[in-house]
Design an enzyme around this catalytic site. Structure first.
Site, short mmCIF file in Angstrom:
data_model
loop_
_atom_site.label_atom_id
_atom_site.label_comp_id
_atom_site.label_asym_id
_atom_site.label_seq_id
_atom_site.Cartn_x
_atom_site.Cartn_y
_atom_site.Cartn_z
N SER A 148 0.84 -1.20 0.00
CA SER A 148 0.00 0.00 0.00
C SER A 148 0.88 1.26 0.00
O SER A 148 1.66 1.46 -0.94
CB SER A 148 -0.97 -0.07 1.18
OG SER A 148 -1.98 0.87 1.02
N ASP A 224 -10.24 -5.64 -2.54
CA ASP A 224 -9.59 -4.60 -1.74
C ASP A 224 -10.45 -3.34 -1.81
O ASP A 224 -10.68 -2.80 -2.90
CB ASP A 224 -8.20 -4.37 -2.36
CG ASP A 224 -7.36 -3.37 -1.61
OD1 ASP A 224 -7.92 -2.44 -1.01
OD2 ASP A 224 -6.12 -3.52 -1.65
N HIS A 257 -7.38 -6.03 1.46
CA HIS A 257 -6.16 -5.21 1.63
C HIS A 257 -5.33 -5.66 2.83
O HIS A 257 -4.31 -5.07 3.14
CB HIS A 257 -6.60 -3.75 1.83
CG HIS A 257 -5.53 -2.73 1.61
ND1 HIS A 257 -4.93 -2.53 0.39
CD2 HIS A 257 -4.95 -1.82 2.44
CE1 HIS A 257 -4.04 -1.55 0.49
NE2 HIS A 257 -4.03 -1.11 1.73
N1 GSH Z 1 -8.99 0.58 7.74
C1 GSH Z 1 -7.70 1.09 8.11
C2 GSH Z 1 -7.07 1.72 6.90
C3 GSH Z 1 -5.63 1.60 6.98
C4 GSH Z 1 -5.14 0.27 6.46
O1 GSH Z 1 -5.86 -0.56 5.88
N2 GSH Z 1 -3.88 0.07 6.66
C5 GSH Z 1 -3.20 -1.04 6.06
C6 GSH Z 1 -2.05 -0.47 5.26
S1 GSH Z 1 -2.63 0.74 4.08
C7 GSH Z 1 -2.66 -1.96 7.12
O2 GSH Z 1 -1.78 -2.74 6.83
N3 GSH Z 1 -3.17 -1.88 8.36
C8 GSH Z 1 -2.64 -2.60 9.48
C9 GSH Z 1 -2.88 -4.07 9.56
O3 GSH Z 1 -3.75 -4.60 8.83
O4 GSH Z 1 -2.20 -4.74 10.37
C10 GSH Z 1 -7.83 2.13 9.20
O5 GSH Z 1 -8.69 3.00 9.05
O6 GSH Z 1 -7.05 2.08 10.16
#
Ligand code: GSH
Length: 278
Positions: A148, A224, A257
């Site tokens: 991402s 995603d 995602h």
């Molecule tokens: N839905 C998330 C959006 C952010 C998101 O999806 N982050 C991804 C990277 S863009 C991620 O890897 N999040 C941490 C995880 O899943 O451990 C939020 O609002 O916190």
């Protein structure tokens, strides 16, 4: 450099370390997996850049890279995604997509971010120096991947230093931040309104402006939530086709995602990197 923790895993060592960064002016935490190896051996280094809201810990705990890194003899390094600390500026509304946890792998020129948000120099210069000094790393064999926002970092860094990174790949990358809402917030916020400065931090623009790598591997989940609005892999596909870059873009039905997606395809990426790292 201070050791926060070490754990034996797959015959190697998963460590978490902390140091006072000269670039960010803050303490920075990162993780390094060192696979089992012969005394005196120097091993190739795979960099993994994480996405919005992440620290080193997300991929370390959920990325499922260790078994194959142990088998292939790869060091795996996971930096944080921004400087952190009480005097580090954050998004005015504390939103997840700018400021803390959202450094976008740029050196900010805009106040109040310019002082600490130096993630480009941190990841491309300072941290490699620390890795070279403290781990059995062969810095002539490095590669880079990310997810991402970290996919954006991996693509832009890989395209900028094609001789240094022998392989470049990404999971669900932001391929053209200049053309999507996340970038429309982060690029002016960190770099100001000069669009020429943005182009150096936009993989599609870099390719349009002549940057080249031999090959890229990108996996993208079709389920995603960010695909249509923020990620737009078709823009990278078109730019690579025009530039003659051998892009393998794999659309993966049913995958979202999350780290369930990343961990599913992590081994394919590591194998692809290992082949190119020799
Ligand atoms: N839905 C998330 C959006 C952010 C998101 O999806 N982050 C991804 C990277 S863009 C991620 O890897 N999040 C941490 C995880 O899943 O451990 C939020 O609002 O916190």
């Amino acid at each position: 450099m201070e050791t926060v923790s070490t754990n034996t895993a797959h015959g190697g060592t998963q460590g978490v370390y902390k140091h006072a960064s000269r670039e960010t002016g803050t303490d920075m935490t990162f993780s390094v997996f060192v696979p089992p190896h012969a005394d005196g051996a120097k091993l190739p280094v795979v960099w993994y850049l994480s996405g919005l809201t992440c620290t080193h810990a997300n991929v370390t705990e959920k990325g499922e890279y260790r078994r194959l890194c142990a088998e292939l003899g790869l060091i795996f390094v996971a930096p944080d995604t921004s400087p952190r600390g009480e005097d580090v500026a954050d998004d005015a509304d504390k939103a997840y997509d700018f400021g803390l946890g959202a450094g976008f792998y740029v050196d900010a020129t805009q106040e109040p971010f310019a002082k600490h948000y130096r993630m480009w120099s941190y990841v491309t210069d300072e941290l490699p120096g620390l890795i070279a000094e403290n781990f059995p790393a062969d810095m002539d064999r490095q590669s880079i991947m990310g997810h991402s926002m970290g996919g954006h970092g991996a693509l832009t860094i890989g395209l900028t230093f094609p001789d240094r990174y022998k392989a470049v790949s990404a999971f669900a990358p932001i391929v053209a931040p200049s053309q999507v809402p996340w970038g429309h917030k982060a690029l002016p916020g960190y770099l100001g309104d000069d669009k020429a400065a943005w182009r150096k931090h936009d993989a599609v623009a870099l390719i349009e402006d002549g940057a080249r790598v031999d090959a890229l591997l990108v996996d993208q989940g079709e389920a995603d939530n960010f695909l249509a609005e923020q990620l737009k892999p078709q823009l990278l596909d078109a730019a690579c086709a025009k530039a003659g870059i051998d892009l393998t873009l794999r659309m993966q039905p049913g995958y979202d995602h999350s780290y369930y997606f990343i961990s599913t395809f992590m081994e394919d990426h590591l194998s692809w990197h290992a082949k190119r790292l020799g």
